[in-house]
Motif scaffolding. Sequence first.
Motif, PDB file in Angstrom:
ATOM      1  N   GLY A 297      47.392  40.421  36.943  1.00 12.23           N
ATOM      2  CA  GLY A 297      47.108  41.842  36.740  1.00 12.23           C
ATOM      3  C   GLY A 297      45.631  42.156  36.848  1.00 12.23           C
ATOM      4  O   GLY A 297      45.245  43.227  37.344  1.00 12.23           O
ATOM      5  N   ALA A 298      44.781  41.220  36.394  1.00 12.11           N
ATOM      6  CA  ALA A 298      43.340  41.435  36.515  1.00 12.11           C
ATOM      7  C   ALA A 298      42.908  41.457  37.978  1.00 12.11           C
ATOM      8  O   ALA A 298      42.032  42.240  38.362  1.00 12.11           O
ATOM      9  CB  ALA A 298      42.578  40.343  35.758  1.00 12.11           C
ATOM     10  N   ILE A 299      43.539  40.612  38.805  1.00 13.94           N
ATOM     11  CA  ILE A 299      43.220  40.625  40.235  1.00 13.94           C
ATOM     12  C   ILE A 299      43.608  41.962  40.843  1.00 13.94           C
ATOM     13  O   ILE A 299      42.852  42.572  41.611  1.00 13.94           O
ATOM     14  CB  ILE A 299      43.926  39.460  40.949  1.00 13.94           C
ATOM     15  CG1 ILE A 299      43.353  38.120  40.484  1.00 13.94           C
ATOM     16  CG2 ILE A 299      43.789  39.596  42.463  1.00 13.94           C
ATOM     17  CD1 ILE A 299      44.035  36.919  41.095  1.00 13.94           C
ATOM     18  N   ARG A 300      44.815  42.443  40.490  1.00 14.52           N
ATOM     19  CA  ARG A 300      45.235  43.751  41.009  1.00 14.52           C
ATOM     20  C   ARG A 300      44.283  44.856  40.535  1.00 14.52           C
ATOM     21  O   ARG A 300      43.938  45.768  41.291  1.00 14.52           O
ATOM     22  CB  ARG A 300      46.666  44.052  40.550  1.00 14.52           C
ATOM     23  CG  ARG A 300      47.722  43.097  41.089  1.00 14.52           C
ATOM     24  CD  ARG A 300      49.095  43.705  40.908  1.00 14.52           C
ATOM     25  NE  ARG A 300      50.148  42.772  41.278  1.00 14.52           N
ATOM     26  CZ  ARG A 300      50.862  42.056  40.427  1.00 14.52           C
ATOM     27  NH1 ARG A 300      50.629  42.181  39.130  1.00 14.52           N
ATOM     28  NH2 ARG A 300      51.806  41.234  40.846  1.00 14.52           N
ATOM     29  N   GLN A 301      43.870  44.776  39.269  1.00 16.30           N
ATOM     30  CA  GLN A 301      42.970  45.804  38.742  1.00 16.30           C
ATOM     31  C   GLN A 301      41.608  45.740  39.426  1.00 16.30           C
ATOM     32  O   GLN A 301      40.988  46.774  39.700  1.00 16.30           O
ATOM     33  CB  GLN A 301      42.812  45.616  37.237  1.00 16.30           C
ATOM     34  CG  GLN A 301      42.113  46.788  36.541  1.00 16.30           C
ATOM     35  CD  GLN A 301      42.107  46.631  35.042  1.00 16.30           C
ATOM     36  OE1 GLN A 301      42.581  45.635  34.504  1.00 16.30           O
ATOM     37  NE2 GLN A 301      41.554  47.609  34.346  1.00 16.30           N
ATOM     38  N   LEU A 302      41.136  44.522  39.703  1.00 16.58           N
ATOM     39  CA  LEU A 302      39.877  44.382  40.419  1.00 16.58           C
ATOM     40  C   LEU A 302      39.971  44.986  41.819  1.00 16.58           C
ATOM     41  O   LEU A 302      39.078  45.716  42.260  1.00 16.58           O
ATOM     42  CB  LEU A 302      39.497  42.904  40.516  1.00 16.58           C
ATOM     43  CG  LEU A 302      38.922  42.248  39.256  1.00 16.58           C
ATOM     44  CD1 LEU A 302      38.826  40.752  39.453  1.00 16.58           C
ATOM     45  CD2 LEU A 302      37.565  42.822  38.924  1.00 16.58           C
ATOM     46  N   LEU A 303      41.067  44.683  42.513  1.00 17.93           N
ATOM     47  CA  LEU A 303      41.237  45.241  43.852  1.00 17.93           C
ATOM     48  C   LEU A 303      41.365  46.760  43.797  1.00 17.93           C
ATOM     49  O   LEU A 303      40.843  47.473  44.665  1.00 17.93           O
ATOM     50  CB  LEU A 303      42.478  44.618  44.513  1.00 17.93           C
ATOM     51  CG  LEU A 303      42.385  43.113  44.799  1.00 17.93           C
ATOM     52  CD1 LEU A 303      43.691  42.605  45.374  1.00 17.93           C
ATOM     53  CD2 LEU A 303      41.230  42.808  45.736  1.00 17.93           C
ATOM     54  N   GLY A 304      42.066  47.269  42.780  1.00 17.42           N
ATOM     55  CA  GLY A 304      42.178  48.716  42.629  1.00 17.42           C
ATOM     56  C   GLY A 304      40.832  49.365  42.350  1.00 17.42           C
ATOM     57  O   GLY A 304      40.534  50.450  42.857  1.00 17.42           O
ATOM     58  N   THR A 305      40.004  48.684  41.532  1.00 18.88           N
ATOM     59  CA  THR A 305      38.674  49.220  41.248  1.00 18.88           C
ATOM     60  C   THR A 305      37.812  49.245  42.495  1.00 18.88           C
ATOM     61  O   THR A 305      37.083  50.213  42.753  1.00 18.88           O
ATOM     62  CB  THR A 305      38.003  48.369  40.161  1.00 18.88           C
ATOM     63  OG1 THR A 305      38.843  48.345  38.990  1.00 18.88           O
ATOM     64  CG2 THR A 305      36.658  48.940  39.792  1.00 18.88           C
ATOM     65  N   VAL A 306      37.897  48.163  43.286  1.00 19.64           N
ATOM     66  CA  VAL A 306      37.125  48.125  44.537  1.00 19.64           C
ATOM     67  C   VAL A 306      37.589  49.229  45.480  1.00 19.64           C
ATOM     68  O   VAL A 306      36.782  49.898  46.138  1.00 19.64           O
ATOM     69  CB  VAL A 306      37.266  46.740  45.190  1.00 19.64           C
ATOM     70  CG1 VAL A 306      36.630  46.733  46.572  1.00 19.64           C
ATOM     71  CG2 VAL A 306      36.605  45.681  44.322  1.00 19.64           C
ATOM     72  N   THR A 307      38.913  49.434  45.556  1.00 18.09           N
ATOM     73  CA  THR A 307      39.433  50.501  46.418  1.00 18.09           C
ATOM     74  C   THR A 307      38.941  51.865  45.958  1.00 18.09           C
ATOM     75  O   THR A 307      38.539  52.715  46.777  1.00 18.09           O
ATOM     76  CB  THR A 307      40.971  50.464  46.411  1.00 18.09           C
ATOM     77  OG1 THR A 307      41.407  49.178  46.855  1.00 18.09           O
ATOM     78  CG2 THR A 307      41.541  51.528  47.338  1.00 18.09           C
TER      79      THR A 307
END
Length: 523
Positions: A297-307
């Motif tokens: 979930g942290a990886i998804r959140q990181l990618l979402g933040t970058v997006t």
Amino acid sequence: MSARTDPSAQPFAHLQAQNAALYRVVLATFVRAKQRFTVHLRPEDVLAELGVGTSAEAVTAALTQLAEWGNLRADPDTGRVTTVEDFHRARYLYQLSPEGHAAEQAIAVYEETVARRGALQSVALSDIAAQLRALLAIAAGGAAGDPPDPAKTHLLLMSLVDRFTGLADNAQAFMASLRRTVDFADAEVDVFLAYKEQLISYLERFIADLANRGAEIAALAGQIEEAGVLPLLEVAAHREASDAAPVDDADGEAQRAVAREALAAWRQRWHGLRDWFVSADGGRQSQARLLRSAAIGAIRQLLGTVTAINERRAGRSDRSADFRTLALWFAEAPDDESAHRLWHTAFGLSPARHLSTTAESLALVEEQPLPASVSWSRAPRLEISPRLRRTGSYERRGSPNRVIDRSEQRRLLGERMEREAAEAARARAALATDGPTTLSHLGELDSVEFQLFLQLLGDALAVRRPDADEVVTATSDGTLLVRLVRIAHAPPVRIVTRDGVLTGPDHLVEITDLDPARALTAR
């Protein structure tokens, strides 16, 4: 038996005093001296440690005040007395008092805990597995009639608990710091974007290690319990109880109570370790699996933040391209009614929505709302903006904002998405099997195929119970079905990839593509 303490001591009072910085460096000098096994310090010794920039009067006053608070103990310095005048002159040797030493330890623990960022320790997983294998050998010997060695068993259990406690605490601290990093990404955007690739790689590597080592640790814990873990815990408890301070206990009941408390503590530690890696039958997930889900979930959140950051940096949308697309939709409209619906939807021209009225009129409408069935001729009038009445337009005149053409960036982004989708489809087609096959027959894998294979293998190992030989699971998107069967006494297998060589026990694996259209296209 408790140590005697001075009830008037205030070892933490210096933290809020006026010269707190001087008090801290003086006490740090005594802490370093204690680490060097130096018992006493004279004022001139402290002054030499502090160096240039500190006066002897300030150091003497600080030592006197710290002695009054109870941080230091002052003893008369009679070693250099040669005359009666020297004897009556105030000369002292200073050392840390028990209260001052305890306060310094508490402050050090507090500073270390606050400053600790935590880490996901893959090495700790390997150490825990190695220690469990050693405990399994001792437990197997005990089941065969060979009594366990008390010293070796106790040391192994203490090392295991210490390594496991560090793993759990560091993982909790790291995930908390990671959440703070993502939450405050807006404050340091450049720093966040600079290290996010390394952070994602770090999380992916730990997720893979946790999936592999976690399954091994869960299996070892189950084997130790089958061989008998209680005798090992009893040996450790009795060894700890033997070091307890002697008391007036004629019948030995107090000693047995200490042993029972130690055994209860060891059983609780063992249950905590087992529950951290083994899920329960009632649906309770293990902490290792929850940590793995949190990391994903942290990886998804990181990618979402970058997006989100990239979208904010992208600026305004390409209005000319949007209007060209809208014109194409109008040209493709089957009839006038569809064109009217498209017009109203695109520009929001519902009844009276295009008008700009005054605040007083809006307040009146909110206080006395009218149903939609009331005719406009019977409804109260609306006061529109004076600018709209005078000029015919509410918008201020001036040149429009410059539109940035981003067609080239969109084309490159579309090509990248098509390329990644083609690579993912090719990897799925390459890994899909016609039936059960061994891992040794998978052949050489490229980077994309290897990443997908690790993900499938991790999903299968995460849901497999320690006592199960076969597991069937589907991927999170429901497109692939994985069946993994353990082969008894299987030799090690080497899977060669462009990123390295993966080794492990051989298994039967069956990967089925659940998308009929894609499976038919792949054939």
